[in-house]
Design an enzyme around this catalytic site. Structure first.
Site, PDB file in Angstrom:
ATOM      1  N   GLU A   1       0.824  -1.211   0.000  1.00 22.14           N
ATOM      2  CA  GLU A   1       0.000   0.000   0.000  1.00 22.14           C
ATOM      3  C   GLU A   1       0.857   1.260   0.000  1.00 22.14           C
ATOM      4  OE1 GLU A   1      -3.776   2.036   2.329  1.00 22.14           O
ATOM      5  OE2 GLU A   1      -2.637   0.462   3.335  1.00 22.14           O
TER       6      GLU A   1
ATOM      7  N   GLU B   1     -12.006   2.130   4.078  1.00 19.38           N
ATOM      8  CA  GLU B   1     -11.024   2.545   5.088  1.00 19.38           C
ATOM      9  C   GLU B   1     -11.097   4.062   5.301  1.00 19.38           C
ATOM     10  OE1 GLU B   1      -6.640   1.075   6.361  1.00 19.38           O
ATOM     11  OE2 GLU B   1      -6.752   2.212   4.509  1.00 19.38           O
TER      12      GLU B   1
END
Length: 308
Positions: free
Chosen positions: A186, A281
Site C-alpha cells: 500500500e 477505510e
C-alpha cells in the site's frame, strides 16, 4: 375506528416522526434498496456501525449484512485473541461474507518497519509476522494481507532501498505463496517519511518481486493525495492491482464528502472487470445513527447499477 380518533392518532404519529431525526433517517432507507446486496463488494470495518450494531464486532457484522454488505476488513486482526479471530471467520462463513485485508504486523506501528535499510532484524521480523499471518488467515478465512515497507532511509540511495525492499518481500512471498495469501503493498500519504508513495513505484516493486503473492493495494484516498489522475493510473498499473480501498479527499470520509467523483471511478473499475473487495477505510462524516444511515445512503448513490 371513529374518524376523529383516527385523525388524532395520525397527527400524533406524524409529530413523533418529525421529532425524531434518527427515525426519519431510518425510514428514508425503507425503500426497495434497503437491505439489497450492493453490486460492488464494499467492506466495512469495526465500529463503523456500532451505533446500530452495538459494540460487539460480531453483532455489527450481522447488522451490516442485513443492510446489504458482504465483506469486512480488519487492520488489527492479528492483535485480536485467537478465539475472536475464529469467531469472526465462522460468522463470515455462515453469512456468506468475505474477509478483506488485515495488516501483517505484531505491533500497531507497522509503518515504522524499515525494510528499506536491509537490516536483518527487520527482515527477520517480517518473516516471523508472515508466518503468524498465515495462521491468522486460516482462522478468519482471509486471502489478502496489507504490507507497508516502512520509512525512507535517508542514508541510502533510492536504488539501494528499493533493492532491499524487493529482497525482503521475496522472502515474505516465499512464506505467503504456499498458503495462498496475497500481500498487497500500500502506497501511503500519511507522512513524508514513508518510502512507498506512488502507484508506479509500487508496480515496479511488484514486477521485481515477481510473485502472485505480491500485488498492489490501490487506496483511492491516498492516491488522490499523492498523484491524482486516478482512472488513468488504475489503467496503467491494472495488472498488479489486487485490492482497492476507499476514502474521499479531503477528510477521509465516505464518498460524496470530498472532491473525488466516485460514481465515475467505481463505474470505471467495475467495467474493467473488478469484482474484488472494496475496503471502506475511512471515518464516518456524521456521528451517531444518523451518520451511519447517511454513510449507507452515500454508498447506495455511488454503487454501480448492474446492467446499466
Amino acid at each position: 375506528m371513529e374518524r376523529r380518533k383516527f385523525m388524532q392518532q395520525s397527527l400524533l404519529a406524524g409529530a413523533s416522526l418529525a421529532a425524531s431525526p434518527t427515525l426519519m433517517a431510518s425510514c428514508s432507507q425503507n425503500t426497495a434498496e434497503a437491505g439489497k446486496t450492493f453490486t460492488m463488494d464494499f467492506a466495512f470495518h469495526d465500529n463503523m456501525f456500532k451505533n446500530h450494531g452495538g459494540n460487539d464486532f460480531i453483532d455489527q457484522i450481522k447488522w451490516a449484512h442485513d443492510q446489504g454488505f458482504r465483506s469486512i476488513e480488519d487492520n488489527g486482526m492479528m492483535a485480536r485473541p485467537v478465539e475472536m479471530q475464529e469467531k469472526i471467520g465462522n460468522t463470515l462463513a455462515k453469512l456468506g461474507m468475505r474477509m478483506g485485508v488485515f495488516v501483517i504486523t505484531t505491533d500497531n506501528w507497522h509503518w515504522k518497519t524499515t525494510l528499506t535499510t536491509g537490516k536483518e532484524e527487520w527482515v527477520s521480523k517480517m518473516e516471523k509476522d508472515c508466518r503468524t499471518a498465515v495462521e491468522v488467515a486460516k482462522r478468519c478465512n482471509a486471502k489478502w494481507v496489507t504490507v507497508v515497507p516502512g520509512n525512507y532511509e535517508r542514508s541510502l540511495p533510492i536504488e539501494t532501498q528499493t533493492a532491499n525492499v524487493v529482497s525482503a518481500l521475496r522472502k515474505a512471498a516465499d512464506i505467503l505463496e504456499p498458503a495462498g495469501l496475497i500481500m498487497v503493498l500500500e502506497p501511503l500519504s500519511d507522512n513524508e517519511d514513508l518510502f512507498l508513495r506512488l502507484s508506479g513505484q509500487t508496480f515496479n516493486i511488484c514486477k521485481a518481486v515477481n510473485s502472485p503473492s505480491c500485488k498492489i493495494l490501490y487506496d483511492i484516498y491516498h492516491m488522490q493525495r499523492n498523484e491524482g489522475n486516478l482512472m488513468a493510473n488504475i489503467d496503467k498499473y491494472w495488472e498488479e492491482i489486487s485490492y482497492i480501498q476507499i476514502g474521499d479527499n479531503p477528510g477521509r470520509k465516505e464518498p460524496g464528502t470530498g472532491e473525488i467523483n466516485y460514481t465515475n471511478v467505481f463505474k470505471h473499475i467495475y467495467n474493467k472487470g473488478y469484482r474484488g473487495v472494496m475496503g471502506m477505510e475511512h471515518g464516518n462524516a456524521m456521528p451517531g445513527k444518523e451518520g451511519e444511515i447517511a454513510l449507507i445512503k452515500a454508498y447506495r448513490e455511488v454503487d454501480v447499477k448492474a446492467g446499466a
